[in-house]
Design a protein around this motif. Structure first.
Motif, short mmCIF file in Angstrom:
data_model
loop_
_atom_site.label_atom_id
_atom_site.label_comp_id
_atom_site.label_asym_id
_atom_site.label_seq_id
_atom_site.Cartn_x
_atom_site.Cartn_y
_atom_site.Cartn_z
N GLY A 42 -0.89 21.13 -9.71
CA GLY A 42 -1.92 21.47 -10.53
C GLY A 42 -1.56 22.78 -11.51
N LYS A 45 2.52 21.52 -15.14
CA LYS A 45 3.68 21.11 -15.43
C LYS A 45 3.77 19.90 -16.41
N THR A 47 1.20 18.73 -17.66
CA THR A 47 0.53 18.69 -19.16
C THR A 47 1.08 19.59 -19.99
N1 LIG Z 1 -6.30 13.56 -16.89
C1 LIG Z 1 -6.62 14.71 -16.57
N2 LIG Z 1 -8.21 15.02 -16.80
C2 LIG Z 1 -8.62 16.03 -16.07
N3 LIG Z 1 -7.83 16.96 -15.43
C3 LIG Z 1 -6.68 16.77 -15.33
C4 LIG Z 1 -6.03 15.86 -15.79
N4 LIG Z 1 -4.53 15.89 -15.59
C5 LIG Z 1 -4.51 16.82 -15.02
N5 LIG Z 1 -5.65 17.45 -14.79
C6 LIG Z 1 -5.92 18.89 -14.52
O1 LIG Z 1 -4.97 19.83 -15.15
C7 LIG Z 1 -4.39 20.68 -14.15
C8 LIG Z 1 -2.84 20.57 -14.60
O2 LIG Z 1 -2.34 19.53 -13.87
P1 LIG Z 1 -1.20 19.02 -14.16
O3 LIG Z 1 -1.05 17.53 -13.93
O4 LIG Z 1 -0.34 19.49 -15.29
O5 LIG Z 1 -0.27 19.81 -12.96
P2 LIG Z 1 1.34 19.60 -12.36
O6 LIG Z 1 1.87 21.02 -12.31
O7 LIG Z 1 1.88 18.59 -13.01
O8 LIG Z 1 1.08 19.24 -10.97
P3 LIG Z 1 1.71 18.22 -9.84
O9 LIG Z 1 2.76 19.11 -9.25
O10 LIG Z 1 0.68 18.15 -8.88
O11 LIG Z 1 2.25 17.31 -10.67
C9 LIG Z 1 -4.72 20.30 -12.76
O12 LIG Z 1 -5.95 21.10 -12.55
C10 LIG Z 1 -5.30 19.11 -12.81
O13 LIG Z 1 -6.51 18.79 -12.04
#
Ligand SMILES: Nc1ncnc2c1ncn2[C@@H]1O[C@H](COP(=O)(O)OP(=O)(O)OP(=O)(O)O)[C@@H](O)[C@H]1O
Ligand SMILES: [Mg+2]
Length: 218
Positions: A42, A45, A47
């Motif tokens: 979360g 990354k 995003t």
């Molecule tokens: N499609 C979506 N709709 C709403 N919120 C989202 C969506 N995708 C991600 N988020 C939120 O955005 C934030 C960043 O998520 P992201 O997927 O970029 O994290 P990450 O670092 O890739 O995590 P992980 O290690 O679990 O893959 C989190 O709080 C997540 O809940």
């Protein structure tokens, strides 16, 4: 002439349904080799990788790619390809999966290019004939990687590429992405929790925390 950075971000905000999840005040990613994004679940990354592959627009701020503002997103999109955290395959053969992007770009020599991509990811060339449903989870991941590598884009964005992949095959994937950098100057940008694997690929790291860049080690 001074080479522009691969990406330059200024005052970037990305949001899902009005909820800001990524805030990057200033970040420059040089075009000098693979770079990794690390951080807790979360932390933003995936995003950030979606933003850098022009799949997710920013709410505000400026994103430059090779020194330019990518107005024509389709052009920029052709130069940056993303392997999603949950990669999917077309319901077709391995060959068709890997050749799909090449066909869409009007490329030729499909057989040679597909064979080369299979070889780079450590899959036997006769895998090309396999149907998508006759693959193990790790093999499917490597086919998905091959389908991106084959495009020889300027940037190859990989989101958790080694999930479900055993150590030996993860090692082959590390070699494949380094090979892409050496052969075609394709810069791998990788989000991963697999820090041991990452050591074999790059020491350049961007540490993310709660939607922000916390620390950069280049
Ligand atoms: N499609 C979506 N709709 C709403 N919120 C989202 C969506 N995708 C991600 N988020 C939120 O955005 C934030 C960043 O998520 P992201 O997927 O970029 O994290 P990450 O670092 O890739 O995590 P992980 O290690 O679990 O893959 C989190 O709080 C997540 O809940
Ligand atoms: Mg993620």
């Amino acid at each position: 002439m001074i080479k522009p950075p691969l990406y330059e971000l200024k005052n970037i905000v990305c949001a899902y349904e009005d909820e800001p999840v990524l805030q990057v005040d200033s970040l420059s990613i040089p075009d000098e080799g693979p770079v990794a994004f690390v951080g807790h679940n979360g932390s933003g990354k995936s995003t950030l990788l979606k933003l850098l592959s022009f799949l997710l627009p920013q709410v505000s701020g400026e994103l430059r790619f090779l020194g330019e503002l990518p107005d024509k997103r389709d052009d920029a999109r052709l130069q940056a390809t993303l392997l999603l955290q949950e990669p999917y395959l077309l319901r077709r053969s391995v060959f068709e999966n890997i050749a799909y992007g090449l066909r869409a770009r009007g490329e030729t020599s499909l057989r040679e290019r597909v064979a080369e991509a299979l070889e780079m990811t450590g899959l036997p060339v006769d895998f090309a004939r396999r149907e998508w449903y006759r693959l193990s989870g790790g093999e499917a991941r490597r086919v998905a990687l091959a389908s991106r590598l084959v495009l020889r884009t300027k940037v190859l964005l990989l989101d958790e590429p080694t999930a479900n992949v055993d150590e030996e095959n993860a090692q082959l994937m590390a070699e494949a992405v380094l090979d892409a950098w050496k052969r075609w100057n394709t810069t791998p940008l990788i989000a991963t929790h697999d820090l041991q694997w990452l050591d074999a690929v790059t020491q350049r790291r961007i540490f993310m925390r709660r939607g922000k860049v916390e620390r950069i080690v280049y």
